[in-house]
Scaffold this motif. Sequence first.
Motif, PDB file in Angstrom:
ATOM      1  N   GLU A 195       0.832  -1.210   0.000  1.00 58.58           N
ATOM      2  CA  GLU A 195       0.000   0.000   0.000  1.00 58.58           C
ATOM      3  C   GLU A 195       0.867   1.261   0.000  1.00 58.58           C
ATOM      4  OE1 GLU A 195      -3.642   1.998   2.563  1.00 58.58           O
ATOM      5  OE2 GLU A 195      -2.342   0.522   3.534  1.00 58.58           O
ATOM      6  N   ARG A 196       1.837   1.321   0.887  1.00 57.09           N
ATOM      7  CA  ARG A 196       2.677   2.525   1.015  1.00 57.09           C
ATOM      8  C   ARG A 196       3.529   2.740  -0.232  1.00 57.09           C
ATOM      9  NH1 ARG A 196       3.418   6.780   0.698  1.00 57.09           N
ATOM     10  NH2 ARG A 196       5.084   7.969   1.619  1.00 57.09           N
ATOM     11  N   VAL A 197       4.091   1.677  -0.768  1.00 56.23           N
ATOM     12  CA  VAL A 197       4.907   1.801  -1.988  1.00 56.23           C
ATOM     13  C   VAL A 197       4.024   2.238  -3.158  1.00 56.23           C
ATOM     14  CG1 VAL A 197       6.298   0.508  -3.661  1.00 56.23           C
ATOM     15  CG2 VAL A 197       6.697   0.227  -1.200  1.00 56.23           C
ATOM     16  N   SER A 198       2.820   1.695  -3.239  1.00 59.05           N
ATOM     17  CA  SER A 198       1.888   2.094  -4.311  1.00 59.05           C
ATOM     18  C   SER A 198       1.526   3.570  -4.191  1.00 59.05           C
ATOM     19  CB  SER A 198       0.618   1.244  -4.255  1.00 59.05           C
ATOM     20  OG  SER A 198       0.933  -0.112  -4.428  1.00 59.05           O
ATOM     21  N   GLN A 199       1.309   4.026  -2.976  1.00 58.93           N
ATOM     22  CA  GLN A 199       1.022   5.449  -2.758  1.00 58.93           C
ATOM     23  C   GLN A 199       2.188   6.311  -3.231  1.00 58.93           C
ATOM     24  OE1 GLN A 199       0.313   5.317   1.458  1.00 58.93           O
ATOM     25  NE2 GLN A 199      -1.903   5.003   1.219  1.00 58.93           N
ATOM     26  N   ALA A 200       3.398   5.894  -2.906  1.00 64.33           N
ATOM     27  CA  ALA A 200       4.587   6.660  -3.306  1.00 64.33           C
ATOM     28  C   ALA A 200       4.716   6.709  -4.825  1.00 64.33           C
ATOM     29  CB  ALA A 200       5.841   6.052  -2.683  1.00 64.33           C
ATOM     30  N   VAL A 201       4.546   5.575  -5.478  1.00 68.24           N
ATOM     31  CA  VAL A 201       4.664   5.532  -6.943  1.00 68.24           C
ATOM     32  C   VAL A 201       3.581   6.388  -7.590  1.00 68.24           C
ATOM     33  CG1 VAL A 201       4.491   4.031  -8.960  1.00 68.24           C
ATOM     34  CG2 VAL A 201       5.820   3.285  -6.978  1.00 68.24           C
ATOM     35  N   LEU A 202       2.344   6.231  -7.134  1.00 68.72           N
ATOM     36  CA  LEU A 202       1.245   6.979  -7.738  1.00 68.72           C
ATOM     37  C   LEU A 202       1.301   8.472  -7.426  1.00 68.72           C
ATOM     38  CD1 LEU A 202      -1.655   4.425  -7.276  1.00 68.72           C
ATOM     39  CD2 LEU A 202      -0.503   5.066  -9.416  1.00 68.72           C
ATOM     40  N   SER A 203       2.105   8.861  -6.451  1.00 72.64           N
ATOM     41  CA  SER A 203       2.255  10.289  -6.165  1.00 72.64           C
ATOM     42  C   SER A 203       3.138  10.989  -7.198  1.00 72.64           C
ATOM     43  CB  SER A 203       2.829  10.506  -4.755  1.00 72.64           C
ATOM     44  OG  SER A 203       4.209  10.212  -4.716  1.00 72.64           O
ATOM     45  N   VAL A 204       3.886  10.202  -7.989  1.00 77.27           N
ATOM     46  CA  VAL A 204       4.781  10.815  -8.983  1.00 77.27           C
ATOM     47  C   VAL A 204       4.438  10.465 -10.425  1.00 77.27           C
ATOM     48  CG1 VAL A 204       6.724  11.101  -7.409  1.00 77.27           C
ATOM     49  CG2 VAL A 204       6.526   8.999  -8.730  1.00 77.27           C
TER      50      VAL A 204
ATOM     51  N   ALA B  93      -6.062  -3.122   0.023  1.00 80.27           N
ATOM     52  CA  ALA B  93      -5.450  -1.813   0.269  1.00 80.27           C
ATOM     53  C   ALA B  93      -4.876  -1.242  -1.021  1.00 80.27           C
ATOM     54  CB  ALA B  93      -4.364  -1.926   1.343  1.00 80.27           C
ATOM     55  N   PHE B  94      -4.300  -2.100  -1.871  1.00 84.07           N
ATOM     56  CA  PHE B  94      -3.785  -1.665  -3.174  1.00 84.07           C
ATOM     57  C   PHE B  94      -4.925  -1.142  -4.050  1.00 84.07           C
ATOM     58  CE2 PHE B  94      -2.952  -2.950  -7.644  1.00 84.07           C
ATOM     59  CZ  PHE B  94      -1.939  -2.047  -7.923  1.00 84.07           C
ATOM     60  N   VAL B  95      -6.003  -1.899  -4.136  1.00 83.13           N
ATOM     61  CA  VAL B  95      -7.170  -1.481  -4.931  1.00 83.13           C
ATOM     62  C   VAL B  95      -7.715  -0.153  -4.394  1.00 83.13           C
ATOM     63  CG1 VAL B  95      -9.560  -2.075  -5.558  1.00 83.13           C
ATOM     64  CG2 VAL B  95      -7.759  -3.828  -5.636  1.00 83.13           C
ATOM     65  N   ASP B  96      -7.809  -0.027  -3.080  1.00 83.05           N
ATOM     66  CA  ASP B  96      -8.292   1.215  -2.468  1.00 83.05           C
ATOM     67  C   ASP B  96      -7.367   2.384  -2.789  1.00 83.05           C
ATOM     68  OD1 ASP B  96     -10.364  -0.278  -1.389  1.00 83.05           O
ATOM     69  OD2 ASP B  96      -9.501  -0.350   0.631  1.00 83.05           O
ATOM     70  N   THR B  97      -6.066   2.140  -2.805  1.00 87.70           N
ATOM     71  CA  THR B  97      -5.104   3.195  -3.135  1.00 87.70           C
ATOM     72  C   THR B  97      -5.297   3.661  -4.569  1.00 87.70           C
ATOM     73  OG1 THR B  97      -3.484   2.400  -1.536  1.00 87.70           O
ATOM     74  CG2 THR B  97      -2.638   3.713  -3.357  1.00 87.70           C
ATOM     75  N   VAL B  98      -5.471   2.724  -5.489  1.00 86.80           N
ATOM     76  CA  VAL B  98      -5.705   3.085  -6.898  1.00 86.80           C
ATOM     77  C   VAL B  98      -7.003   3.887  -7.009  1.00 86.80           C
ATOM     78  CG1 VAL B  98      -6.224   2.152  -9.192  1.00 86.80           C
ATOM     79  CG2 VAL B  98      -4.359   1.161  -7.823  1.00 86.80           C
ATOM     80  N   ARG B  99      -8.021   3.467  -6.287  1.00 81.49           N
ATOM     81  CA  ARG B  99      -9.300   4.193  -6.310  1.00 81.49           C
ATOM     82  C   ARG B  99      -9.135   5.597  -5.737  1.00 81.49           C
ATOM     83  NH1 ARG B  99     -12.573   1.962  -2.072  1.00 81.49           N
ATOM     84  NH2 ARG B  99     -11.433   3.518  -0.895  1.00 81.49           N
ATOM     85  N   ASP B 100      -8.514   5.696  -4.585  1.00 81.25           N
ATOM     86  CA  ASP B 100      -8.399   6.987  -3.896  1.00 81.25           C
ATOM     87  C   ASP B 100      -7.469   7.967  -4.600  1.00 81.25           C
ATOM     88  OD1 ASP B 100     -10.080   5.854  -2.019  1.00 81.25           O
ATOM     89  OD2 ASP B 100      -8.501   5.535  -0.529  1.00 81.25           O
ATOM     90  N   MET B 101      -6.367   7.473  -5.122  1.00 82.64           N
ATOM     91  CA  MET B 101      -5.370   8.381  -5.717  1.00 82.64           C
ATOM     92  C   MET B 101      -5.603   8.643  -7.200  1.00 82.64           C
ATOM     93  SD  MET B 101      -1.854   7.404  -3.732  1.00 82.64           S
ATOM     94  CE  MET B 101      -1.025   8.888  -4.346  1.00 82.64           C
TER      95      MET B 101
END
Length: 135
Positions: free
Chosen positions: A41-50, A80-88
């Motif tokens: 989840e955290r790594v996905s958030q970091a990648v999707l932030s850039v 959590a990964f799916v939620d991160t993609v949805r949220d970000m």
Amino acid sequence: MKLADPSPALKKDLKAIGDKLTADWLAKGKPVIRLPGHSLERVSQAVLSVFPLAVDVAQPAAYMQHSELPLGKRTPAQQAFVDTVRDMEGRDASQVEPLERYEFYRRVDGASLIVQSGEVTAFGNALLCKGVILP
């Protein structure tokens, strides 16, 4: 011969060797960035932030489907990964594809970069298809 209950230190070392070999095997000469101690989840958030996900791909994100769960049923890390993609990215869960293990490996062959998280759950693997970064 398998040990019934190896020591915590041995388990940790064996897991570290296994994770390193897995990432290197999947990379097949591609760059590998290791981020131990960080969840999927955290790594996905970091990648999707850039970088954004591709808009011209129906399912620009995917995870490795757990072989012992019904299709579409997710582990907490996968959810959590799916939620991160949805949220970000504002993407619907249907745009995050569950992939059978060998199909996942086949798609990794087309990856430009491997990022190894510290995710400790089984089937805690994901793919992201990068979109165009506009000025």
